[in-house]
Design a protein around this motif. Structure first.
Motif, PDB file in Angstrom:
ATOM      1  N   ARG A 254     -73.888  61.531  10.506  1.00  0.00           N
ATOM      2  CA  ARG A 254     -73.834  60.329   9.664  1.00  0.00           C
ATOM      3  C   ARG A 254     -75.197  59.642   9.604  1.00  0.00           C
ATOM      4  O   ARG A 254     -75.668  59.269   8.522  1.00  0.00           O
ATOM      5  CB  ARG A 254     -72.773  59.368  10.193  1.00  0.00           C
ATOM      6  CG  ARG A 254     -71.360  59.925  10.207  1.00  0.00           C
ATOM      7  CD  ARG A 254     -70.364  58.885  10.674  1.00  0.00           C
ATOM      8  NE  ARG A 254     -70.135  57.875   9.641  1.00  0.00           N
ATOM      9  CZ  ARG A 254     -69.141  57.898   8.751  1.00  0.00           C
ATOM     10  NH1 ARG A 254     -68.279  58.915   8.780  1.00  0.00           N
ATOM     11  NH2 ARG A 254     -69.002  56.956   7.856  1.00  0.00           N
ATOM     12  N   ASN A 257     -77.607  61.857   7.541  1.00  0.00           N
ATOM     13  CA  ASN A 257     -77.140  62.288   6.224  1.00  0.00           C
ATOM     14  C   ASN A 257     -77.044  63.802   6.119  1.00  0.00           C
ATOM     15  O   ASN A 257     -77.334  64.399   5.079  1.00  0.00           O
ATOM     16  CB  ASN A 257     -78.070  61.752   5.135  1.00  0.00           C
ATOM     17  CG  ASN A 257     -77.306  61.219   3.928  1.00  0.00           C
ATOM     18  OD1 ASN A 257     -76.086  61.331   3.846  1.00  0.00           O
ATOM     19  ND2 ASN A 257     -78.022  60.640   2.981  1.00  0.00           N
ATOM     20  N   HIS A 304     -71.235  59.263   3.359  1.00  0.00           N
ATOM     21  CA  HIS A 304     -70.848  58.582   4.584  1.00  0.00           C
ATOM     22  C   HIS A 304     -70.913  57.076   4.354  1.00  0.00           C
ATOM     23  O   HIS A 304     -71.989  56.497   4.225  1.00  0.00           O
ATOM     24  CB  HIS A 304     -71.779  58.978   5.744  1.00  0.00           C
ATOM     25  CG  HIS A 304     -71.748  60.441   6.059  1.00  0.00           C
ATOM     26  ND1 HIS A 304     -70.627  61.062   6.560  1.00  0.00           N
ATOM     27  CD2 HIS A 304     -72.696  61.411   5.935  1.00  0.00           C
ATOM     28  CE1 HIS A 304     -70.883  62.350   6.743  1.00  0.00           C
ATOM     29  NE2 HIS A 304     -72.126  62.583   6.368  1.00  0.00           N
ATOM     30  N   TYR A 312     -65.632  53.739  13.902  1.00  0.00           N
ATOM     31  CA  TYR A 312     -65.661  55.188  13.714  1.00  0.00           C
ATOM     32  C   TYR A 312     -65.017  55.921  14.886  1.00  0.00           C
ATOM     33  O   TYR A 312     -64.167  56.799  14.706  1.00  0.00           O
ATOM     34  CB  TYR A 312     -67.110  55.652  13.530  1.00  0.00           C
ATOM     35  CG  TYR A 312     -67.260  57.146  13.492  1.00  0.00           C
ATOM     36  CD1 TYR A 312     -66.854  57.868  12.377  1.00  0.00           C
ATOM     37  CD2 TYR A 312     -67.785  57.844  14.576  1.00  0.00           C
ATOM     38  CE1 TYR A 312     -66.974  59.247  12.333  1.00  0.00           C
ATOM     39  CE2 TYR A 312     -67.906  59.218  14.544  1.00  0.00           C
ATOM     40  CZ  TYR A 312     -67.503  59.914  13.417  1.00  0.00           C
ATOM     41  OH  TYR A 312     -67.608  61.283  13.387  1.00  0.00           O
TER      42      TYR A 312
END
Length: 322
Positions: A254, A257, A304, A312
């Motif tokens: 995340r 990316n 994301h 999370y």
């Protein structure tokens, strides 16, 4: 008991080393001019496979031996003794997990999870995980001290790994450390039971990736870990004497990316000998919003959405369990 230091030598690892690099952290930890090159090699290795061996990490062999001894002593206890530290006594996510509990695996292993005392008073999303007590065995003198001591060694190493990853990605050295004041830090002791009649494809832990940012794994000499290589094939990851195996987790996916992958891995069922390993899972702070800091790694990449570390982790733990 296991012999964590009687592990296959690097020179015998030709097939694995073709894919998983062995990186010496000495220059990085010593802050020499060559340190940035170490960071670049680390990130390059993560980009390719998501796993890397590290040596020159500064953790004494005696500390690794001690945590394996503690693990062995724990799993040699009677069922009644182990039941006293069963995870049901600590809110589900800390404590002893018997074989057959975890879904989606061969279910022929047992484990003990414990969190790290960070000394915070966090009350936001995921606080249930952050503040969960550890059920310590009362009849194992020195066990708690050994485990907590090992955790205290692992956290600085995890911070250094994240710092090196940041530099290798072109980010400030303290990018991740500044976002790890209230980390998710969890130690897992694992014991894999042998099955002499196990078929070749028998698994003790099925395919998965780790939730956190990085995992620091110590292994005995039995082996069994497999990693999916860039071509989609499963390759055996044999232990290396004095090295930790590091893998990137979903949090780094995340943050970066998709530049750094969380590579799927699994564990084959041992046939002749029991296997021990020790995993330290380390994630960025519960209260920090995770947002991609790099452009998408691929033209088509999963989007994301911004989410705090606590939100999370709580989502992942409640979706998938322990």
């Amino acid at each position: 008991m296991p012999a964590p230091n009687a592990i296959e030598k690097i020179s015998d690892m030709a097939s694995t080393r073709d894919q998983v690099a062995v990186i010496d952290l000495s220059d990085w930890l010593a802050r020499t001019p060559e340190g940035d090159a170490v960071a670049m090699r680390l990130v390059d290795s993560f980009r390719k496979v998501g796993f890397v061996y590290v040596i020159g990490h500064g953790i004494a062999a005696e500390a690794v031996t001690a945590i394996f001894r503690a693990s062995y002593r724990l799993f040699q206890q009677t069922p009644a003794q182990l039941d006293k530290v069963h995870y049901r006594h600590a809110g589900h996510y800390h404590g002893y997990v018997p074989k057959g509990v975890l879904a989606g695996t061969g279910s022929f292993h047992e484990l003990y999870d414990c969190g790290m005392d960070i000394g915070d008073d966090y009350q936001g999303p995921g606080a249930y995980l952050s503040n969960m007590p550890n059920p310590w065995p009362e009849d194992l003198p020195g066990f708690r001290e050994t485990v907590e001591g090992y955790q205290q060694l692992m956290r600085p190493l995890a911070d250094e790994l994240l710092a090196a990853i940041g530099v290798g990605l072109g980010l400030p050295r303290d990018f991740f450390q500044a976002r790890s004041a209230i980390p998710h830090a969890q130690l897992r002791l694992l014991h894999y039971l042998p099955r002499p009649d196990a078929p070749d494809d028998a698994l003790s832990v099925g395919r998965h990736s780790d939730y956190e940012a990085v995992t620091i794994l110590a292994q005995d000499d039995v082996g069994g870990l497999q990693v999916r290589d860039p071509h989609g094939q499963w390759m055996d990851i044999k232990p290396i004497e004095g090295a930790f195996l590091i893998n990137a987790g979903d949090m780094l996916v995340r943050w970066t990316n998709g530049t750094i992958p969380a590579t799927p891995h699994r564990v084959r069922t041992p046939r002749e000998r029991e296997r021990y390993s020790v995993a330290f899972f380390y994630g960025t702070s519960y209260d920090v919003v995770m947002e991609p800091v790099l452009p998408p790694a691929h033209p088509v990449v999963e989007r994301h959405e911004p989410v705090t570390g606590g939100e999370y982790l709580w989502q992942r733990f409640t979706e998938h369990g322990i």
